[in-house]
Write a protein that holds these residues in place. Structure first.
Motif: not given
Length: 248
Positions: A33-38, A43-45, A50-55
């Motif tokens: 999820a973090a890699a997808d947001l990145l 990186r600022d996202a 945000a990662v917790a919500v996405a995951a």
């Protein structure tokens, strides 16, 4: 050991494996999820919320799994190296060692251009150099360099060769990414690659006969021309080289 105790031990082993899998699944989900947001937002996202919500996990889980945001980013960098490693193919006996080096350089650059945010993170995290995937990738590169050296095609020392290869590949990717799209000329990548090839390799083998015996004979012939060794050191080295040359 009784069948009953053996059964208990087996059940405990299965339970331990199941618990490890249960822990690994949310960890991997958070990393992806973090890699997808990145990749999508930069990186600022990549915030813990945000990662917790996405995951699909609670924010405290991020801290439990990774310690803090820096730990999460280090895990994403390791994920990037693992993905890059999966694209590599090591030919243990390539027909052309220099073409093999070109192909490896091209692969590294192509991965960086296809994954700009992830690539930048991979090479900006200090802990990345200690990752298992990074070390495995380095072993593949070192294998290429050693084959060049064994074939008499390496112009510089192995450590310098590795540094030059890494520096030109990273420089190519980062320079390309900073250029406006209308100034991204593929000739830049080709020129940087061929400059690396010219700096690292020789057009003709420095040693005509492959193997230790040929290398020993070549070095034995140049001993009188060097002054770095004392007379006694030259004599000792000459004896070693004579023994190696005789084995061929």
């Amino acid at each position: 050991m009784t069948s009953r105790s053996a059964g208990r031990d087996g059940a405990a082993a299965v339970a331990s494996e199941t618990a490890a899998t249960d822990r690994e699944q949310p960890r991997q989900r958070v990393i992806e999820a973090a890699a997808d947001l990145l990749a999508r937002e930069g990186r600022d996202a990549v915030t813990t919320r945000a990662v917790a919500v996405a995951a699909g996990v609670q924010p405290p889980a991020i801290y439990r799994l990774f310690g803090d945001k820096d730990g999460l980013l280090a895990a994403v960098a390791e994920y990037g190296f693992a993905r890059f490693l999966a694209t590599k193919h090591l030919d243990p006996d390539p027909r052309d060692h220099i073409e093999d080096l070109r192909a490896g350089w091209d692969l590294a650059v192509e991965f960086g251009l296809a994954n700009p945010a992830l690539y930048t993170l991979m090479y900006s995290e200090p802990a990345s150099r200690t990752s298992a995937a990074f070390k495995a990738g380095m072993e593949i590169l070192m294998g290429r360099i050693r084959r060049l050296a064994a074939g008499g095609r390496l112009r510089v020392g192995e450590d310098l060769a590795i540094t030059l290869i890494h520096a030109t590949a990273r420089g190519a990717v980062l320079t390309w990414l900073t250029l406006p799209e209308d100034r991204r000329d593929p000739a830049l990548l080709t020129t940087l690659r061929e400059s690396m090839i010219a700096a690292v390799t020789t057009e003709e083998p420095a040693v005509q006969d492959p193997g230790p015996a040929g290398a020993a004979r070549a070095l034995r012939a140049t001993l009188p021309e060097q002054t770095a060794l004392s007379g006694a050191e030259q004599q000792l080295l000459r004896e070693w080289l004579d023994r190696l040359a005789a084995d061929g």
